[in-house]
Design a protein around this motif. Sequence first.
Motif, PDB file in Angstrom:
ATOM      1  N   PHE A   1      18.725  28.167  30.051  1.00 52.30           N
ATOM      2  CA  PHE A   1      18.333  28.025  31.454  1.00 52.30           C
ATOM      3  C   PHE A   1      19.619  27.934  32.283  1.00 52.30           C
ATOM      4  CE2 PHE A   1      18.799  23.767  29.809  1.00 52.30           C
ATOM      5  CZ  PHE A   1      19.498  23.103  30.809  1.00 52.30           C
ATOM      6  N   GLY A   2      19.476  28.057  33.612  1.00 48.64           N
ATOM      7  CA  GLY A   2      20.629  27.968  34.499  1.00 48.64           C
ATOM      8  C   GLY A   2      20.202  27.482  35.871  1.00 48.64           C
ATOM      9  N   PHE A   3      21.144  26.862  36.570  1.00 51.15           N
ATOM     10  CA  PHE A   3      20.894  26.351  37.916  1.00 51.15           C
ATOM     11  C   PHE A   3      22.080  26.714  38.795  1.00 51.15           C
ATOM     12  CE2 PHE A   3      21.554  23.123  41.172  1.00 51.15           C
ATOM     13  CZ  PHE A   3      20.317  23.097  41.803  1.00 51.15           C
ATOM     14  N   PHE A   4      21.795  27.342  39.943  1.00 56.17           N
ATOM     15  CA  PHE A   4      22.851  27.749  40.862  1.00 56.17           C
ATOM     16  C   PHE A   4      22.507  27.245  42.261  1.00 56.17           C
ATOM     17  CE2 PHE A   4      22.335  30.921  37.552  1.00 56.17           C
ATOM     18  CZ  PHE A   4      23.609  30.984  37.022  1.00 56.17           C
ATOM     19  N   PRO A   5      23.303  26.365  42.804  1.00 51.28           N
ATOM     20  CA  PRO A   5      23.034  25.888  44.172  1.00 51.28           C
ATOM     21  C   PRO A   5      23.379  26.962  45.194  1.00 51.28           C
ATOM     22  CG  PRO A   5      25.071  24.924  43.352  1.00 51.28           C
ATOM     23  CD  PRO A   5      24.481  25.705  42.206  1.00 51.28           C
TER      24      PRO A   5
ATOM     25  N   PRO B   1      25.767  47.898  38.402  1.00 48.22           N
ATOM     26  CA  PRO B   1      26.778  46.831  38.326  1.00 48.22           C
ATOM     27  C   PRO B   1      27.583  46.913  37.031  1.00 48.22           C
ATOM     28  CG  PRO B   1      24.638  45.941  37.778  1.00 48.22           C
ATOM     29  CD  PRO B   1      24.410  47.384  38.175  1.00 48.22           C
ATOM     30  N   GLU B   2      28.834  46.479  37.076  1.00 48.62           N
ATOM     31  CA  GLU B   2      29.640  46.459  35.858  1.00 48.62           C
ATOM     32  C   GLU B   2      29.200  45.339  34.920  1.00 48.62           C
ATOM     33  OE1 GLU B   2      32.142  44.440  39.132  1.00 48.62           O
ATOM     34  OE2 GLU B   2      30.866  46.205  38.925  1.00 48.62           O
ATOM     35  N   TYR B   3      28.502  44.354  35.448  1.00 54.79           N
ATOM     36  CA  TYR B   3      27.934  43.304  34.604  1.00 54.79           C
ATOM     37  C   TYR B   3      26.757  42.704  35.358  1.00 54.79           C
ATOM     38  CZ  TYR B   3      29.007  39.151  37.302  1.00 54.79           C
ATOM     39  OH  TYR B   3      29.011  38.175  38.265  1.00 54.79           O
ATOM     40  N   TYR B   4      25.845  42.060  34.613  1.00 57.65           N
ATOM     41  CA  TYR B   4      24.766  41.310  35.237  1.00 57.65           C
ATOM     42  C   TYR B   4      24.162  40.361  34.210  1.00 57.65           C
ATOM     43  CZ  TYR B   4      21.693  44.822  33.074  1.00 57.65           C
ATOM     44  OH  TYR B   4      21.055  45.655  32.190  1.00 57.65           O
ATOM     45  N   PHE B   5      23.400  39.413  34.698  1.00 61.81           N
ATOM     46  CA  PHE B   5      22.681  38.464  33.853  1.00 61.81           C
ATOM     47  C   PHE B   5      21.197  38.801  33.920  1.00 61.81           C
ATOM     48  CE2 PHE B   5      26.581  36.260  34.911  1.00 61.81           C
ATOM     49  CZ  PHE B   5      26.944  35.679  33.706  1.00 61.81           C
ATOM     50  N   GLN B   6      20.619  39.052  32.740  1.00 61.16           N
ATOM     51  CA  GLN B   6      19.207  39.387  32.652  1.00 61.16           C
ATOM     52  C   GLN B   6      18.429  38.117  32.342  1.00 61.16           C
ATOM     53  OE1 GLN B   6      17.783  42.797  32.800  1.00 61.16           O
ATOM     54  NE2 GLN B   6      16.060  41.452  33.260  1.00 61.16           N
ATOM     55  N   ALA B   7      17.479  37.779  33.218  1.00 64.34           N
ATOM     56  CA  ALA B   7      16.698  36.548  33.059  1.00 64.34           C
ATOM     57  C   ALA B   7      15.224  36.891  32.957  1.00 64.34           C
ATOM     58  CB  ALA B   7      16.942  35.599  34.223  1.00 64.34           C
ATOM     59  N   SER B   8      14.513  36.154  32.098  1.00 61.89           N
ATOM     60  CA  SER B   8      13.082  36.390  31.951  1.00 61.89           C
ATOM     61  C   SER B   8      12.319  35.934  33.191  1.00 61.89           C
ATOM     62  CB  SER B   8      12.555  35.666  30.712  1.00 61.89           C
ATOM     63  OG  SER B   8      12.833  34.265  30.815  1.00 61.89           O
ATOM     64  N   LYS B   9      12.703  34.807  33.753  1.00 64.18           N
ATOM     65  CA  LYS B   9      12.050  34.268  34.942  1.00 64.18           C
ATOM     66  C   LYS B   9      13.121  33.715  35.877  1.00 64.18           C
ATOM     67  CE  LYS B   9       7.862  32.861  32.438  1.00 64.18           C
ATOM     68  NZ  LYS B   9       6.991  31.716  32.073  1.00 64.18           N
ATOM     69  N   ILE B  10      12.908  33.926  37.158  1.00 59.60           N
ATOM     70  CA  ILE B  10      13.828  33.419  38.183  1.00 59.60           C
ATOM     71  C   ILE B  10      13.012  32.806  39.304  1.00 59.60           C
ATOM     72  CG2 ILE B  10      15.669  33.992  39.820  1.00 59.60           C
ATOM     73  CD1 ILE B  10      16.409  36.357  38.113  1.00 59.60           C
ATOM     74  N   LYS B  11      13.429  31.632  39.715  1.00 54.30           N
ATOM     75  CA  LYS B  11      12.817  30.975  40.862  1.00 54.30           C
ATOM     76  C   LYS B  11      13.886  30.796  41.932  1.00 54.30           C
ATOM     77  CE  LYS B  11      10.598  26.708  42.460  1.00 54.30           C
ATOM     78  NZ  LYS B  11      10.109  25.356  42.078  1.00 54.30           N
ATOM     79  N   ILE B  12      13.577  31.227  43.157  1.00 56.02           N
ATOM     80  CA  ILE B  12      14.522  31.140  44.271  1.00 56.02           C
ATOM     81  C   ILE B  12      13.928  30.269  45.367  1.00 56.02           C
ATOM     82  CG2 ILE B  12      15.815  32.410  46.019  1.00 56.02           C
ATOM     83  CD1 ILE B  12      15.743  34.833  44.243  1.00 56.02           C
ATOM     84  N   VAL B  13      14.700  29.307  45.801  1.00 55.16           N
ATOM     85  CA  VAL B  13      14.403  28.556  47.022  1.00 55.16           C
ATOM     86  C   VAL B  13      15.485  28.959  48.012  1.00 55.16           C
ATOM     87  CG1 VAL B  13      14.109  26.309  48.085  1.00 55.16           C
ATOM     88  CG2 VAL B  13      13.384  26.671  45.717  1.00 55.16           C
ATOM     89  N   PRO B  14      15.201  29.877  48.946  1.00 53.00           N
ATOM     90  CA  PRO B  14      16.249  30.431  49.805  1.00 53.00           C
ATOM     91  C   PRO B  14      17.056  29.345  50.510  1.00 53.00           C
ATOM     92  CG  PRO B  14      14.206  31.648  50.092  1.00 53.00           C
ATOM     93  CD  PRO B  14      13.879  30.463  49.241  1.00 53.00           C
ATOM     94  N   GLY B  15      18.368  29.512  50.442  1.00 52.34           N
ATOM     95  CA  GLY B  15      19.264  28.570  51.088  1.00 52.34           C
ATOM     96  C   GLY B  15      19.472  27.282  50.345  1.00 52.34           C
ATOM     97  N   GLU B  16      18.813  27.114  49.173  1.00 47.40           N
ATOM     98  CA  GLU B  16      18.931  25.855  48.441  1.00 47.40           C
ATOM     99  C   GLU B  16      19.376  26.059  46.998  1.00 47.40           C
ATOM    100  OE1 GLU B  16      15.587  23.291  48.688  1.00 47.40           O
ATOM    101  OE2 GLU B  16      15.416  23.429  50.875  1.00 47.40           O
ATOM    102  N   LYS B  17      18.634  26.887  46.211  1.00 43.91           N
ATOM    103  CA  LYS B  17      18.958  26.960  44.795  1.00 43.91           C
ATOM    104  C   LYS B  17      18.324  28.188  44.159  1.00 43.91           C
ATOM    105  CE  LYS B  17      15.058  23.903  43.797  1.00 43.91           C
ATOM    106  NZ  LYS B  17      14.634  22.591  43.294  1.00 43.91           N
TER     107      LYS B  17
END
Length: 917
Positions: free
Chosen positions: A261-265, A224-240
């Motif tokens: 930290f970050g939150f993406f709906p 990728p030309e850019y990306y965000f590197q995160a130590s931990k990621i939690k995914i709730v598919p279809g929600e957040k």
Amino acid sequence: MAIQKPSHTFTKIHLKALRTNNFHILFALSFTVFINTFGFAQDLPKSGIQVESSTDNDSLNVSVGDALKPITSEKGQDSTLNDTVKPKQELLTGPIKYRATDYTSFNNKEQKLYMYNEAEVYYEDMELKAGIIVIDYNTNTVFAKGIIDSTGLYTQAPIFKQAENEVKPDSIKFNTVTEKALIYNSNTQQGDIKIFAPITKKVNDSVIFLYKGRFTTAKDIENPEYYFQASKIKIVPGEKIVVGVTNMVIADVPTPLGLPFGFFPLTNKQTSGVIIPTFGEESNRGYFIQNGGYYFALSDYFDLAVLGDYYTNGSYGLRMESAYASRYKFRGNLGFRYENLINSERGFPDYGKSNIYNIRWSHAQDQKANPNSRFSASVNLGSSKYYQTSINQVNAPSFLNNTLASSVSYSKTFQGEPQVNLSATATHSQNTNTEVINMTLPTIQASVSRIFPFAPKEGIKKGIIQNVNFQYNVRAENRIQTTDSLFFKKEMWDSAENGVKHTIPLTTNFKVFKYLSLSASTSYDETWVFETVNKYYDPDEKKVVTESEKGFDAFRTYNFNTSLGTTLYGMFDFRKAGKDPKIQQIRHVMRPSVSYNINPSFSNYYQTYEVVSADGLTVTEEEYTRFEGGIFGIPNNRYSSSIGMSLSNNIEAKVRNRDSTATEGKKIKLLDNLNFSTAYNLAGDSLNWSPLRMSGGTQILNNKMSINFGATLDPYALDNNNSKIDKFNIDNGGSLFRLTSANITMSYSISSNDFDGTENDRSTAENLRSGGRADDLFGRAQDFSDQSYYDKDDDDKERTPSKLYTNKIPWNIRLAYAANYTNTRRENEISSHSLMFSGDVEIAPQWTFGASSGYDFKNNGFTYTQLRFERDLLSWRMNFSWVPFSTRSSWYFFIGIKSNILKDIKYDKRRQPDQRL
């Protein structure tokens, strides 16, 4: 002992049960293979299982039959209904299919099922593919991985799909009992975000944890030309998606940009949320925050965005935008913008304070919603200086437009014989220079379709009597003229004028001498007014006094006109025996017509009053009508009788077709129209001839260039004071006609798409909504409160050069030329003379340069100029807009991520126009 099954084997299992989780699919798979391999049908649980196995060379059907039927009591009832221990819910609800290219085998000692080479498993909406799939019954685990080929490459990595979600790991391991899984080096996508993680832990169907993952909106997740590197990621598919400490990496180079930290709906539906503002500094208002606010996803049918600005000198702004739609019924958008502007500081001579606002509303009804009624709206009103002084809007077409216009209308058709049409319209026209506003609130019109009282019930209408027809039209109007400062105040309503006009036209037409068409008509008009005037001379004040009188009054008028016309065709054939010239034929079509009009005098509606001169010795009579100032005019008090003459021309040519296989020539238009018209007043005592008016237009260069021209020729001469006299110009030593005015306009548009056959779909909605042009000759609109205006759909199609145009560089250019000549009173000058141009060119891959400008040949200077630079950074976009000179000199720079979910990650900077200049 391992028994090898034939290759390319598919097995189906039909189980009437409920699915508990996604990974039980492989548990059931192992159970099925175990049945088919060892023939343990007699040991199956009593659940109504039917096993079907098919291969390329044999088939096997195992039917459990009556042995699998539930045991019933003597009364014929199922004995399991009374059991205290309920049976467990079964796992699967549909058929399972699996296959492997090389082999599918079960090791009885290890209690493992092996599937090798292109192993596939399908169950309902789930799909698992891998080079190797291994099921371990001792630990209740399933393991899938790829295969290392002879060249040492890792191939056939696992691919797991469910519905629209897809995971591509290096390997995957999960437990069919605990429903947990470990995924190594997985690639997945949630909405626009692509995610990679070296280790992924699936807790259950709704929670996934990723360790040291990275996420991006780039197309190529591997590089990728850019990306965000995160130590931990939690995914709730279809929600957040929730991330821990995150750092931004560009071209594999870490940057100091990061978040704790970050939150993406994640949702396919609209969701409410905060809109991140823009920070900056403005020369005479200080530091500011702009375009910050909140987006409300109110329903599936409408939304609302509330945005605000604040400046440290006290200026502020508020904007509200709402879009709404109902499928197959209507759609539209509504916007309100308000700004409280403060210039300089209190106590300084240039200190000033002003309030400006703008309201825009557009509404369109689906044509299928109701064929007999229609409602539409196009509103653009507000402060006359809004587009000139707004500090958060740079819309060049609107800034240069001198008129704001609005229209809201409703129409309904009542079907039948005759048909009745009814409409109600409210209009608004505002001159931004004079700040004069004209409105109709409302205009109501009704009409009855044509009625032929003497027409036969069947067949066509023939003759003067059968073609007699009449209509009825009525128009009621409430007209208001006010100024910007009095808009919607009491004084505005006091100046309202209203009236009603009824019109009944009676017409007929018929043939004369077979080739001539004669039409005759008369019209009866009745006008109602609700206010009249009374004039008289006041000897004490020594002036004429005009008094308004409220009350109903009316006047009635009528007129008569007739016209005679025909169509003449001329064909010129240049083809000769044995020759095929380039120009084969020319066709000339002429439509001459002569008309006669009579307008009687209605002097009975006129009165007189006496006026005494200042010295008191002379008394004169002045004529007036009490209907002066009416919105539908006044009755005519001068008898007129005139003859009108006109001639229209159309010239086409047939030329030799370049295609040698074509049997017919190609038709081209030489002149779309060339019209001449004049009139002679029979009742006039002088200057009986009207000026000769000429107009024409054509299209050339394969219809890419449009040319329109016109001229006015006056037969009468001028005296020494440049006033028209009753003497022909030719008799005064001049030519037959005197050219009093002329104009020509040309427009030309061409692009590389004209050669490769593709379309250039450039949106002009923002320009048109703001009252601007449908092109960008005056510059391209920029709305800082809506960055999605700049978004473009990526076009991955490879451009294929044509035979005529081999350069792959996309480009387009638009030209507009206009010139006007005036010589009414011997001015002999070019009143306006300008050339406007606009274009875009992709100067390098992903680099686009555009410009909009013009040159005023009369004043010898460039017109409003805008330069544009755009860079497509794949996942990002960058643009720079610059107005290099004029009082609107300014620039704007923007760089940000294209994806809507990360669109708030951006940087923009701009310089405001210096209004004091």
